[in-house]
Design an enzyme around this catalytic site. Structure first.
Site, PDB file in Angstrom:
ATOM      1  N   LYS A   1       0.124  12.350   5.846  1.00  0.00           N
ATOM      2  CA  LYS A   1       0.468  11.164   6.638  1.00  0.00           C
ATOM      3  C   LYS A   1       1.124  10.090   5.769  1.00  0.00           C
ATOM      4  CE  LYS A   1      -2.776   8.118   7.430  1.00  0.00           C
ATOM      5  NZ  LYS A   1      -2.355   6.800   6.859  1.00  0.00           N
TER       6      LYS A   1
ATOM      7  N   LYS B   1       0.828  -1.214   0.000  1.00  0.00           N
ATOM      8  CA  LYS B   1       0.000   0.000   0.000  1.00  0.00           C
ATOM      9  C   LYS B   1       0.861   1.263   0.000  1.00  0.00           C
ATOM     10  CE  LYS B   1      -3.649   2.624   0.177  1.00  0.00           C
ATOM     11  NZ  LYS B   1      -4.571   2.693   1.302  1.00  0.00           N
TER      12      LYS B   1
END
Length: 306
Positions: free
Chosen positions: A245, A177
């Site tokens: 993030k 991911k």
């Protein structure tokens, strides 16, 4: 009794992605409970046929599968193992499906804590956006024990069209991911730069969108995000803060590996600047608004540059 009817499922985090996941489960016939910090969202979930709960622990009471759809590793840890955490209420032998993007080491640590409680943990970050979540058409980049996949298979089938089983331990799914998020963040920043550059050239940006989406320069992010700019609608499908993030995780991992990431670093700074300009909670296409403010160009729905 069918597998779906017999499995009790809990979804923690009913935001744009989590609500779509929960809706797909309800539509597929699962008994589904849920928790979110928003009372309004819980009410909407209840109206859709779910069982709304006042805490993660209450939502997960007796659950066979708990799906966490929160923002980060820290939030995942809190909703699973914090005060009133979901893990303590699950059935023994239950499976946790963790969908947040987080550092691989964090996923490994959470899997270890789950195992200490007799629970399986699938490190399964998702991709596809809110629309695909609502349609049950997500992509899941997952890793974990084979028995956990077998146990959670009916749930995965209800929420995703592609489930990649990438390894038998947590951390591998998160690593995949992170590679995806590197590309996604760079492509969003590039799409915003391209469409604002087109505006600066005096082009009809609606026509630019039509031409580019039929040409080699297109990307999934250009095709998906530029309509937000054309509509002047920055309600968050995915917020700027998500990519500060995620690209921050990419940057941290690269630094640890002594691996240079110059293009990622530039994209990260674009997201950081956009957040610093007060748009962190807005749609990640808001990078275009930042560029427009800096360059003095006008975008649909935005105040005219002075």
């Amino acid at each position: 009794m069918s597998e779906r009817a017999s499995l009790k499922v809990c979804v923690i985090g009913l935001g744009s992605m989590g609500f779509g996941v929960a809706s797909s489960l309800l539509r597929s016939g699962f008994e589904t409970s849920g928790y979110d910090i928003s009372a309004e969202t819980l009410a909407r979930f209840s109206e859709a046929g779910g069982r709304a709960a006042a805490s993660p622990a209450e939502a997960a009471d007796g659950a066979d599968v708990v799906v966490t759809v929160v923002v980060s590793g820290a939030q995942t840890e809190a909703v699973l193992f914090g005060d009133d955490g979901a893990a303590g209420g699950m059935t023994k032998g239950g499976t946790i499906l963790s969908f947040a993007t987080m550092p691989p080491q964090t996923a490994e640590d959470l899997a270890r804590r789950a195992a200490e409680l007799g629970l399986s943990y699938i490190d399964g970050p998702i991709s596809g956006g809110a629309k695909r979540a609502a349609a049950g058409e997500l992509t899941v980049m997952a890793s974990g024990p084979a028995e956990a996949f077998s146990h959670a298979r009916p749930v995965l089938d209800a929420i995703a069209t592609k489930v990649y089983e990438l390894g038998d331990r947590a951390g591998i799914g998160s690593s995949f991911k992170i590679v995806n998020q590197l590309l996604a963040g760079v492509h969003i920043a590039a799409a915003c730069e391209a469409i604002t550059f087109a505006k600066a050239l005096g082009l009809d940006i609606d026509k630019v969108y039509e031409v580019i989406t039929a040409s080699a320069g297109n990307s999934w992010m250009f095709e998906n995000r530029v309509p937000h700019i054309l509509e002047g609608n920055y309600a968050p499908h995915s917020a700027v803060d998500i990519f500060t993030k995620d690209l921050g995780i990419v940057s941290d991992l690269g630094r640890g590996l002594k691996f240079p990431l110059p293009i990622t670093s530039t994209a990260l700074q674009m997201f950081v600047m956009t957040a610093a300009a007060g748009m962190g909670k807005d749609d990640d296409a808001s990078i275009a608004r930042l560029i427009a403010k800096v360059t003095g160009i006008d975008l649909p729905g935005e105040p005219k540059a002075s």
